[in-house]
Design an enzyme around this catalytic site. Structure first.
Site, PDB file in Angstrom:
ATOM      1  CE  LYS A 126      -4.144  -2.039   1.960  1.00 48.55           C
ATOM      2  NZ  LYS A 126      -5.214  -1.954   2.970  1.00 48.55           N
ATOM      3  CE  LYS A 207      -6.952  -8.232  -1.179  1.00 47.39           C
ATOM      4  NZ  LYS A 207      -7.144  -8.390   0.274  1.00 47.39           N
ATOM      5  CE  LYS A 210     -16.653  -1.204  -3.528  1.00 46.00           C
ATOM      6  NZ  LYS A 210     -18.020  -1.118  -4.046  1.00 46.00           N
TER       7      LYS A 210
END
Length: 341
Positions: A126, A207, A210
């Site tokens: 991230k 994976k 959203k």
């Protein structure tokens, strides 16, 4: 005597996607039937690790709540609440307290070394999306996760494989606290999902998410039938027409097989038997139809719930009140143990 208690949470990203449902929410529904003490939290504090507009966050919290309820979560069988444990909108500031989740996270953060946090793969991944800078919140949110779990003396935590290292951190923090202040926290154990990780329909190496910039990569549980059909029709597979299951050699087709098995409740073997004689193009439509049938009643219920904002707020307020009642005596004892009182 320690109570068997389950805790889990979901970030408010709006209506959950197929992977959220199959990997977490479906399991939550089953667990609320099996355990007498279950807490599910809308992780609004965690969501701030990625930039959000306030109005969007507020709506996402309500949409996520509506979706969870529509999927079968029953507030009579569990505590469903916001992580920030809000008081009523009209706050009496003289009586307002710092939310226990955040204050316990500070205490636990003082027992956690920075190198351990820097080694966590989610920090590395991230941080890359934030131009390799990364915020303090992004670095330390696994400690807040530990506080979420330990504040209620939770004994079991449903997790996906990508969260196992974070739960191991919570286990280590619990043991560190117990070593310093005396036996207090149970060391929570993982409840691992039996559902295969659902991958992106456009890139089966990652994976489903959203935040995926490719709109066709993610199936949301409130998508229309036409949207679902389009996304599966465009799903990446390969040049072999036969339907087989081999996640390493054929990740795209194998992802479709995993989805088909999960939404129908069939085994991989049973799904493959049904797909005998089908090519991948036709099989995509079989999977799409199974997903449509699975989510049709949920989609309709989401729409009904979204029209009753006051009900959604009431559910979260009632859950927060119950969660506070449970957390208050535990946190007061933590304050005493560390010397705050």
């Amino acid at each position: 005597m320690r109570v068997d208690r389950i805790f889990s949470g979901i970030q408010p990203t709006g209506t959950p996607h197929l992977g959220n449902y199959l990997g977490a929410i479906q399991n939550w529904v089953n667990l609320q039937e099996k355990c007498s003490s279950v807490l599910y939290s809308i992780m609004d504090m965690h969501s701030l690790t990625m930039p959000k507009e306030p109005a969007v966050l507020r709506q996402n919290i309500l949409d996520t709540t509506a979706a969870i309820l529509a999927c079968g979560i029953d507030p009579k069988k569990c505590f469903l609440f916001r992580q920030s444990l809000p008081q009523n909108d009209e706050v009496n500031w003289n009586n307002h307290k710092v939310p226990e989740h955040a204050e316990l996270a500070w205490i636990l953060g003082c027992l956690t070394n920075v190198p351990r946090l820097l080694r966590l793969p989610q920090w590395k991944m991230k941080r890359a999306s934030q131009n390799r800078e990364g915020t303090v919140g992004l670095l330390t949110y696994p400690v807040l996760q530990a506080a979420d779990i330990l504040l209620y003396k939770s004994t079991r935590v449903p997790v996906g494989e990508d969260q196992v290292l974070h739960l191991e951190l919570a286990q280590d923090i619990a043991q560190q606290f117990n070593k310093k202040y005396g036996e207090f926290f149970p060391v929570p154990k993982a409840i691992l999902s039996t559902t295969k990780k659902i991958k992106s329909l456009r890139d089966p190496a990652v994976k489903m998410s959203k935040s995926d910039p490719q709109k066709l990569a993610t199936v949301n549980i409130a998508d229309s039938p036409d949207e679902i059909v389009l996304k599966f029709r465009k799903a990446v597979t390969d040049f072999t027409s036969e339907v087989t299951y081999d996640p390493t050699a054929r990740p795209g087709v194998s992802n479709l097989v995993s989805i088909h098995a999960a939404v129908t409740g069939l085994s991989i073997k049973e799904v493959l038997h049904q797909a005998t004689g089908l090519d991948t193009a036709h099989y995509k439509m079989v999977v799409a139809e199974s997903v449509i049938q699975k989510f049709a009643p949920i989609r309709n219920e989401i729409k009904k719930l979204q029209e009753d904002k006051s009900h959604l707020i009431k559910v979260l307020e009632d859950g927060a009140e119950k969660a506070k009642e449970l957390a208050a005596p535990i946190y007061q004892e933590i304050r005493r143990l560390v010397g705050f009182q």
